[in-house]
Design an enzyme around this catalytic site. Structure first.
Site, PDB file in Angstrom:
ATOM      1  N   HIS A  14      -2.967   7.821   2.320  1.00 47.27           N
ATOM      2  CA  HIS A  14      -3.463   6.475   2.009  1.00 47.27           C
ATOM      3  C   HIS A  14      -4.839   6.275   2.653  1.00 47.27           C
ATOM      4  O   HIS A  14      -5.010   6.498   3.850  1.00 47.27           O
ATOM      5  CB  HIS A  14      -2.464   5.447   2.533  1.00 47.27           C
ATOM      6  CG  HIS A  14      -2.902   4.043   2.330  1.00 47.27           C
ATOM      7  ND1 HIS A  14      -3.575   3.630   1.196  1.00 47.27           N
ATOM      8  CD2 HIS A  14      -2.780   2.929   3.106  1.00 47.27           C
ATOM      9  CE1 HIS A  14      -3.840   2.346   1.293  1.00 47.27           C
ATOM     10  NE2 HIS A  14      -3.378   1.899   2.444  1.00 47.27           N
ATOM     11  N   CYS A  17       0.814  -1.226   0.000  1.00 42.99           N
ATOM     12  CA  CYS A  17       0.000   0.000   0.000  1.00 42.99           C
ATOM     13  C   CYS A  17       0.847   1.277   0.000  1.00 42.99           C
ATOM     14  O   CYS A  17       0.326   2.363  -0.254  1.00 42.99           O
ATOM     15  CB  CYS A  17      -0.959   0.018   1.183  1.00 42.99           C
ATOM     16  SG  CYS A  17      -2.207  -1.265   1.105  1.00 42.99           S
ATOM     17  N   ASN A  26     -10.001   0.706   0.581  1.00 44.79           N
ATOM     18  CA  ASN A  26      -8.545   0.751   0.435  1.00 44.79           C
ATOM     19  C   ASN A  26      -8.182   0.117  -0.914  1.00 44.79           C
ATOM     20  O   ASN A  26      -8.368  -1.085  -1.106  1.00 44.79           O
ATOM     21  CB  ASN A  26      -7.921  -0.019   1.602  1.00 44.79           C
ATOM     22  CG  ASN A  26      -6.405  -0.057   1.556  1.00 44.79           C
ATOM     23  OD1 ASN A  26      -5.797   0.247   0.535  1.00 44.79           O
ATOM     24  ND2 ASN A  26      -5.798  -0.454   2.654  1.00 44.79           N
TER      25      ASN A  26
HETATM   26  N1  COA Z   1     -18.080  -7.156  10.735  1.00 51.52           N
HETATM   27  C1  COA Z   1     -18.518  -7.338  11.986  1.00 51.52           C
HETATM   28  N2  COA Z   1     -17.716  -7.666  13.013  1.00 51.52           N
HETATM   29  C2  COA Z   1     -16.415  -7.815  12.739  1.00 51.52           C
HETATM   30  C3  COA Z   1     -15.880  -7.646  11.446  1.00 51.52           C
HETATM   31  C4  COA Z   1     -16.775  -7.319  10.420  1.00 51.52           C
HETATM   32  N3  COA Z   1     -16.387  -7.132   9.149  1.00 51.52           N
HETATM   33  N4  COA Z   1     -14.563  -7.850  11.486  1.00 51.52           N
HETATM   34  C5  COA Z   1     -14.250  -8.135  12.759  1.00 51.52           C
HETATM   35  N5  COA Z   1     -15.372  -8.123  13.520  1.00 51.52           N
HETATM   36  C6  COA Z   1     -15.516  -8.375  14.951  1.00 51.52           C
HETATM   37  C7  COA Z   1     -14.351  -9.126  15.535  1.00 51.52           C
HETATM   38  O1  COA Z   1     -14.517 -10.529  15.339  1.00 51.52           O
HETATM   39  C8  COA Z   1     -14.422  -8.729  16.968  1.00 51.52           C
HETATM   40  O2  COA Z   1     -15.417  -9.489  17.607  1.00 51.52           O
HETATM   41  P1  COA Z   1     -15.194 -10.002  19.127  1.00 51.52           P
HETATM   42  O3  COA Z   1     -15.057  -8.745  19.956  1.00 51.52           O
HETATM   43  O4  COA Z   1     -16.446 -10.792  19.397  1.00 51.52           O
HETATM   44  O5  COA Z   1     -13.946 -10.813  19.089  1.00 51.52           O
HETATM   45  C9  COA Z   1     -14.923  -7.283  16.926  1.00 51.52           C
HETATM   46  O6  COA Z   1     -15.534  -7.128  15.626  1.00 51.52           O
HETATM   47  C10 COA Z   1     -13.825  -6.270  17.057  1.00 51.52           C
HETATM   48  O7  COA Z   1     -12.765  -6.638  16.197  1.00 51.52           O
HETATM   49  P2  COA Z   1     -11.437  -5.838  16.138  1.00 51.52           P
HETATM   50  O8  COA Z   1     -10.483  -6.551  15.231  1.00 51.52           O
HETATM   51  O9  COA Z   1     -11.004  -5.490  17.527  1.00 51.52           O
HETATM   52  O10 COA Z   1     -11.963  -4.499  15.425  1.00 51.52           O
HETATM   53  P3  COA Z   1     -11.177  -3.181  15.200  1.00 51.52           P
HETATM   54  O11 COA Z   1     -11.864  -2.084  15.897  1.00 51.52           O
HETATM   55  O12 COA Z   1      -9.701  -3.368  15.436  1.00 51.52           O
HETATM   56  O13 COA Z   1     -11.393  -2.974  13.651  1.00 51.52           O
HETATM   57  C11 COA Z   1     -10.195  -3.187  11.588  1.00 51.52           C
HETATM   58  C12 COA Z   1     -10.894  -3.925  12.700  1.00 51.52           C
HETATM   59  C13 COA Z   1      -9.661  -4.231  10.592  1.00 51.52           C
HETATM   60  C14 COA Z   1     -11.200  -2.304  10.884  1.00 51.52           C
HETATM   61  C15 COA Z   1      -9.040  -2.335  12.184  1.00 51.52           C
HETATM   62  O14 COA Z   1      -8.247  -3.129  13.007  1.00 51.52           O
HETATM   63  C16 COA Z   1      -8.197  -1.699  11.135  1.00 51.52           C
HETATM   64  O15 COA Z   1      -8.634  -0.854  10.383  1.00 51.52           O
HETATM   65  N6  COA Z   1      -6.892  -2.040  11.094  1.00 51.52           N
HETATM   66  C17 COA Z   1      -5.981  -1.479  10.131  1.00 51.52           C
HETATM   67  C18 COA Z   1      -6.184  -2.185   8.845  1.00 51.52           C
HETATM   68  C19 COA Z   1      -5.562  -1.476   7.712  1.00 51.52           C
HETATM   69  O16 COA Z   1      -5.641  -0.282   7.603  1.00 51.52           O
HETATM   70  N7  COA Z   1      -4.957  -2.268   6.832  1.00 51.52           N
HETATM   71  C20 COA Z   1      -4.400  -1.818   5.636  1.00 51.52           C
HETATM   72  C21 COA Z   1      -3.104  -1.167   5.876  1.00 51.52           C
HETATM   73  S1  COA Z   1      -2.485  -0.749   4.337  1.00 51.52           S
END
Ligand code: COA
Length: 325
Positions: A252, A111, A282
């Site tokens: 980004h 990315c 993204n």
């Molecule tokens: N829909 C509903 N629930 C979801 C889900 C979805 N698409 N994806 C995950 N969950 C659930 C998880 O299973 C978790 O459930 P639990 O509490 O029962 O275990 C809960 O939601 C919270 O998950 P978590 O991973 O803590 O969420 P988060 O607030 O960290 O958000 C992302 C997840 C992926 C959105 C976040 O971590 C993120 O944006 N990370 C950076 C990713 C990124 O930018 N990547 C590219 C870089 S180039």
């Protein structure tokens, strides 16, 4: 000085909304918007791929610059989803555009690709090796995502962006650059199988999920909110300007919460960030040039503006540039 004479972008027609995803995944429109800011993304048609996206975006950039494919001296494609493992896609794009027998290569910094590519292109041009460069960032993540994995597939979309850059007379307008990587976080974003370590044909025991994109979202999130504000601070310091001097930020488009955090931590008004994540998600290497093209076409970037471009992702790799437009 390095002038961006034209920008262009392309996204496929097919829109995949959060509501569409609700039908196949245990997720909700509300969850996705709240955690990411994404409402919909674009998905390649069966006949489309990174090469066809790139050709479409490049044609628009060349038209905006008022030059033809025959004028291009150097072509760089930044992507992590090239059409083939071998050969690289850039020569195919150059050929389809009708370029001369020019140097053309792919660069993969996931990315962060476009921003890395911008630095590489700038080096080629500033050194006098080439006069101009067609730089393209394009990705087709819909082909590498596991659509059963709600942790990752909701985040990404397909697209391409391109710029035609030329060296012109005058003092350097690159006010600062800052590139970093940290391989300790390599496993946070990867496709485990299919490379030279675990080739597709190596074993019958490759787990199905290992053939797809995998990400530890939490670890990536923690890395970004620690490293990216620090990178922005270094860029401002090296450019000897304050955040108030920035006219626009082309960042980004990974997650609206990351953008909000950086805006607050670095005291940059959120209005200065160009944001289109709600429409495209993204798009990896396409993210920055796609946002840049929309910002230019909407008249949000003018000559003399100080622009911050910043990318981050797999590697882990990140980097940014402040330039005077
Ligand atoms: N829909 C509903 N629930 C979801 C889900 C979805 N698409 N994806 C995950 N969950 C659930 C998880 O299973 C978790 O459930 P639990 O509490 O029962 O275990 C809960 O939601 C919270 O998950 P978590 O991973 O803590 O969420 P988060 O607030 O960290 O958000 C992302 C997840 C992926 C959105 C976040 O971590 C993120 O944006 N990370 C950076 C990713 C990124 O930018 N990547 C590219 C870089 S180039």
């Amino acid at each position: 000085m390095i002038k961006i004479l034209g920008t262009g972008s392309y996204v496929p027609e097919k829109v995949l909304t959060n509501f569409d995803l609700e039908k196949t995944l245990d997720t909700s429109n509300e969850w996705i918007i709240k955690r990411t800011g994404i409402k919909e993304r674009r998905i390649a048609a069966p006949e489309e791929s990174t090469v066809s996206f790139s050709v479409n975006a490049a044609k628009k950039a060349l038209a905006a610059a008022g030059v033809s494919a025959e004028d291009v001296d150097l072509l760089i494609l930044t992507t992590s989803t090239a059409d083939y493992q071998i050969s690289s896609s850039a020569p195919i794009i150059a050929n389809e555009l009708g370029c001369r027998k020019i140097p053309a290569f792919d660069l993969n910094a996931v990315c962060a690709g476009f921003v890395y590519g911008f630095g590489v292109a700038t080096g080629f041009l500033e050194s006098g090796m080439y006069k101009n460069c067609l730089l393209i960032g394009a990705d087709t993540y819909s082909r590498i995502l596991n659509w059963k994995n709600r942790n990752s597939c909701i985040l990404f979309g397909d697209g391409a962006g391109a710029v035609f850059m030329k060296k012109e007379e005058g003092a350097s307008n690159i006010l600062s650059y800052d590139y970093c990587s940290d391989g300790r976080g390599s496993a946070h974003i990867r496709i485990p199988a299919g490379g030279s370590k675990i080739p597709y044909h190596s074993s019958e025991n490759i787990a199905e999920d290992d053939l797809y994109f995998q990400m530890d979202g939490k670890k990536v999130y923690e890395f970004t909110i620690k490293e990216i504000p620090a990178c922005v601070e270094r860029l401002l310091e090296k450019a000897n300007i304050s955040s108030a001097d920035l006219d626009a930020v082309v960042f980004h488009q990974a997650n609206i919460r990351i953008i909000d955090t950086v805006a607050k931590d670095c005291e940059i008004p959120i209005e200065k960030f160009f944001i289109n994540i709600q429409k495209y998600g993204n798009t990896s290497s396409a993210s920055v040039p796609l946002a840049l093209d929309e910002a230019v076409r909407e008249g949000k970037i003018k000559s003399g503006d100080k622009i911050l471009m910043l990318g981050f992702g797999g590697g882990l790799s990140w980097g940014g540039i402040i330039l005077e437009w």
